[in-house]
Design a protein around this motif. Structure first.
Motif, PDB file in Angstrom:
ATOM      1  N   PHE A 137     -76.867 -26.145  24.416  1.00 14.98           N
ATOM      2  CA  PHE A 137     -75.756 -25.408  24.374  1.00 14.98           C
ATOM      3  C   PHE A 137     -75.953 -24.097  24.146  1.00 14.98           C
ATOM      4  O   PHE A 137     -76.692 -23.699  22.986  1.00 14.98           O
ATOM      5  N   VAL A 138     -75.045 -22.893  24.688  1.00 16.59           N
ATOM      6  CA  VAL A 138     -75.064 -21.689  24.231  1.00 16.59           C
ATOM      7  C   VAL A 138     -73.677 -21.535  23.632  1.00 16.59           C
ATOM      8  O   VAL A 138     -72.659 -21.661  24.397  1.00 16.59           O
ATOM      9  N   MET A 139     -73.491 -21.239  22.220  1.00 19.01           N
ATOM     10  CA  MET A 139     -72.319 -21.123  21.788  1.00 19.01           C
ATOM     11  C   MET A 139     -71.948 -19.684  21.373  1.00 19.01           C
ATOM     12  O   MET A 139     -72.570 -19.120  20.600  1.00 19.01           O
ATOM     13  N   ARG A 140     -71.071 -19.215  22.301  1.00 23.42           N
ATOM     14  CA  ARG A 140     -70.703 -17.749  21.933  1.00 23.42           C
ATOM     15  C   ARG A 140     -69.936 -17.566  20.782  1.00 23.42           C
ATOM     16  O   ARG A 140     -69.257 -18.385  20.086  1.00 23.42           O
ATOM     17  N   ARG A 141     -69.806 -16.214  20.280  1.00 26.20           N
ATOM     18  CA  ARG A 141     -69.314 -15.941  19.180  1.00 26.20           C
ATOM     19  C   ARG A 141     -67.536 -16.239  19.092  1.00 26.20           C
ATOM     20  O   ARG A 141     -67.289 -16.677  18.085  1.00 26.20           O
ATOM     21  N   ASP A 201     -74.123 -15.182  18.890  1.00 24.31           N
ATOM     22  CA  ASP A 201     -74.202 -16.202  19.842  1.00 24.31           C
ATOM     23  C   ASP A 201     -75.413 -17.302  19.252  1.00 24.31           C
ATOM     24  O   ASP A 201     -76.402 -16.855  18.666  1.00 24.31           O
ATOM     25  N   SER A 202     -75.258 -18.490  19.527  1.00 23.11           N
ATOM     26  CA  SER A 202     -76.274 -19.423  19.040  1.00 23.11           C
ATOM     27  C   SER A 202     -76.626 -20.126  20.266  1.00 23.11           C
ATOM     28  O   SER A 202     -75.959 -20.612  21.158  1.00 23.11           O
ATOM     29  N   VAL A 203     -77.852 -20.874  20.064  1.00 22.20           N
ATOM     30  CA  VAL A 203     -78.362 -21.758  21.209  1.00 22.20           C
ATOM     31  C   VAL A 203     -78.764 -23.200  20.389  1.00 22.20           C
ATOM     32  O   VAL A 203     -79.429 -22.934  19.350  1.00 22.20           O
ATOM     33  N   ILE A 204     -78.432 -24.162  20.828  1.00 17.78           N
ATOM     34  CA  ILE A 204     -78.668 -25.416  20.354  1.00 17.78           C
ATOM     35  C   ILE A 204     -79.288 -26.105  21.119  1.00 17.78           C
ATOM     36  O   ILE A 204     -78.827 -26.726  22.176  1.00 17.78           O
ATOM     37  N   GLU A 261     -70.768 -35.134  24.994  1.00 17.18           N
ATOM     38  CA  GLU A 261     -69.356 -34.698  24.690  1.00 17.18           C
ATOM     39  C   GLU A 261     -68.689 -34.533  23.145  1.00 17.18           C
ATOM     40  O   GLU A 261     -68.211 -33.575  22.857  1.00 17.18           O
ATOM     41  N   ARG A 262     -69.178 -35.765  22.503  1.00 18.10           N
ATOM     42  CA  ARG A 262     -69.025 -35.563  21.095  1.00 18.10           C
ATOM     43  C   ARG A 262     -69.588 -34.570  20.462  1.00 18.10           C
ATOM     44  O   ARG A 262     -69.023 -33.885  19.424  1.00 18.10           O
ATOM     45  N   LEU A 263     -70.938 -34.566  20.691  1.00 17.38           N
ATOM     46  CA  LEU A 263     -71.687 -33.454  20.085  1.00 17.38           C
ATOM     47  C   LEU A 263     -71.241 -31.841  20.456  1.00 17.38           C
ATOM     48  O   LEU A 263     -71.024 -31.166  19.508  1.00 17.38           O
ATOM     49  N   GLU A 264     -70.630 -31.623  21.696  1.00 16.86           N
ATOM     50  CA  GLU A 264     -70.186 -30.418  22.110  1.00 16.86           C
ATOM     51  C   GLU A 264     -68.997 -30.092  21.155  1.00 16.86           C
ATOM     52  O   GLU A 264     -68.934 -28.975  20.705  1.00 16.86           O
ATOM     53  N   GLY A 291     -66.978 -26.837  16.236  1.00 13.63           N
ATOM     54  CA  GLY A 291     -66.695 -26.654  14.788  1.00 13.63           C
ATOM     55  C   GLY A 291     -67.534 -25.888  13.766  1.00 13.63           C
ATOM     56  O   GLY A 291     -67.117 -25.758  12.654  1.00 13.63           O
ATOM     57  N   LEU A 292     -68.507 -25.597  14.263  1.00 11.98           N
ATOM     58  CA  LEU A 292     -69.796 -24.670  13.492  1.00 11.98           C
ATOM     59  C   LEU A 292     -69.711 -23.404  13.716  1.00 11.98           C
ATOM     60  O   LEU A 292     -70.682 -22.624  12.991  1.00 11.98           O
TER      61      LEU A 292
END
Length: 392
Positions: free
Chosen positions: A285-289, A323-326, A346-349, A354-355
């Motif tokens: 996952f890449v989670m943007r700001r 930005d974060s990478v998981i 899907e549940r993980l995403e 929420g983090l």
């Protein structure tokens, strides 16, 4: 009988138990033909084919609760087939084999070599002898099972030590980034691998992989992957070319049932650009700001399935502050609850969203806690491995 009890009690080898029983039966009673039909485990036959007895075992277990001569078999339709089979096998007597007052097997005795029938004293002696032997066989079986268990535990310990020894003891400091990682081994020990390797020009190779299988073979294959990665990094090859080389090496040197899901990328700390190749691994996952999620899926086939024909594709993502990478292995997404239901990507995403805003180490800790909460009371069947890095 007391001396025999001491002899049987000191034997841990099933073959020697059967040999001592055979010799004693031959010497004391005068018969060498017998069958030991067991409820659990493989039955034993001495000079008896067992052709019919295998089909009659359940009937025998229900019928025989005390020493019984074939001539005393109930004359009912229910036992006619059994009676005919015993006569064809030339069986003269049936002796129950008991453990804690429960019939666990039946000893079927052939005719005496010198002729004549079995007397009451013969049956009493054989009943005591056979149950001594049976208890000794059970003890030998349990002893050998315990030895096998300890051997397996030892192998798993070696596998775990191999695995832990190949993972980085500390993670490098990356200017402009936070990074955290964790590997939680399952009891079975898989072949999860992660790494963060500094290279020249303030760049870092970040890797995560999952080798198929469990135990020592998986750990050894993972060791080969780790060694290959470390050997190739100094050459500064394009990730696509280096991935093809790793794939071809694994394909040539492992069996067809061994494969590796593999993801790695080169993080440029200065430009905050992350170039990567995904070889069949769970897309990170890449989670943007702003909380939006992207997946890193560019690449190609799982490693080790076939020789590289189609070149691996490289992907690239620009990371901005916040930005974060998981990165994770399937031990996270496929973690099961007590009902055997997977956690799912899907549940993980949804949970990862929420983090947003938390540090890399806090996100890592929260994801692990979430997986462990989900799996409460359920055994961990696969390794759980995570890497989280975040642009500050």
């Amino acid at each position: 009988m007391f001396e025999l009890a001491k002899e049987f009690g000191g034997i841990q080898n099933p073959e020697i138990v059967v040999k001592l029983f055979s010799l004693t039966l031959m010497g004391q009673v005068g018969t060498s033909r017998f069958a030991i039909c067991l409820k659990e485990g493989k039955s034993l036959y001495s000079k008896i084919s067992g052709e019919y007895l295998e089909t009659d075992k359940q009937t025998l277990f229900k019928l025989v609760s005390a020493p019984l001569l074939i001539s005393e078999l109930p004359d009912t339709k229910r036992y006619n087939i059994l009676h005919d089979h015993l006569l064809k096998e030339k069986i003269s007597a049936l002796i129950p084999l008991q453990m804690q007052n429960e019939v666990k097997g039946v000893l079927c005795l052939g005719d005496k070599l010198r002729g004549g029938g079995y007397t009451q004293s013969d049956l009493e002696f054989i009943f005591s002898l056979s149950n001594l032997a049976f208890v000794s066989l059970e003890n030998a079986r349990l002893f050998n099972e315990e030895l096998e268990k300890k051997k397996m535990e030892s192998e798993l310990l070696i596998a775990r030590e191999i695995q832990q020894g190949l993972l980085p003891r500390t993670l490098p400091t990356i200017d402009g980034f936070e990074i955290a990682a964790e590997n939680i081994s399952s009891k079975q020990v898989g072949g999860d691998y992660y790494d963060a390797i500094p290279t020249d020009n303030n760049k870092f190779i970040i890797t995560i992989a999952d080798v198929s299988g469990k135990g020592t073979p998986a750990s050894l294959l993972m060791a080969n992957v780790q060694a290959t990665v470390h050997a190739l990094v100094p050459f500064q090859l394009a990730l696509s070319i280096a991935t093809a080389r790793i794939n071809d090496l694994i394909y040539r040197n492992t069996s067809s049932d061994k494969f590796i899901t593999f993801f790695w990328g080169s993080l440029d700390a200065k430009s905050k650009k992350f170039q990567y190749v995904n070889a069949g691994h769970n897309p990170p996952f890449v989670m943007r700001r702003d909380g939006t999620i992207e997946r890193l899926s560019d690449g190609g086939l799982i490693l080790g399935i076939m020789k590289t024909i189609v070149p691996y594709q490289e992907g690239s993502v620009a990371l901005n502050s916040g930005d974060s990478v998981i990165l994770f292995t399937d031990g996270v997404s496929e973690a099961m609850d007590i009902n055997g239901v997977d956690y799912t990507e899907e549940r993980l995403e949804s949970f990862v969203k929420g983090l947003n805003g938390k540090s890399a180490s806090a996100m890592l800790s929260d994801i692990i806690n979430e997986i462990q909460r989900y799996c409460t009371a359920a055994a961990q069947y696969d390794d759980i491995t995570l890497i989280v890095f975040k642009a500050t």
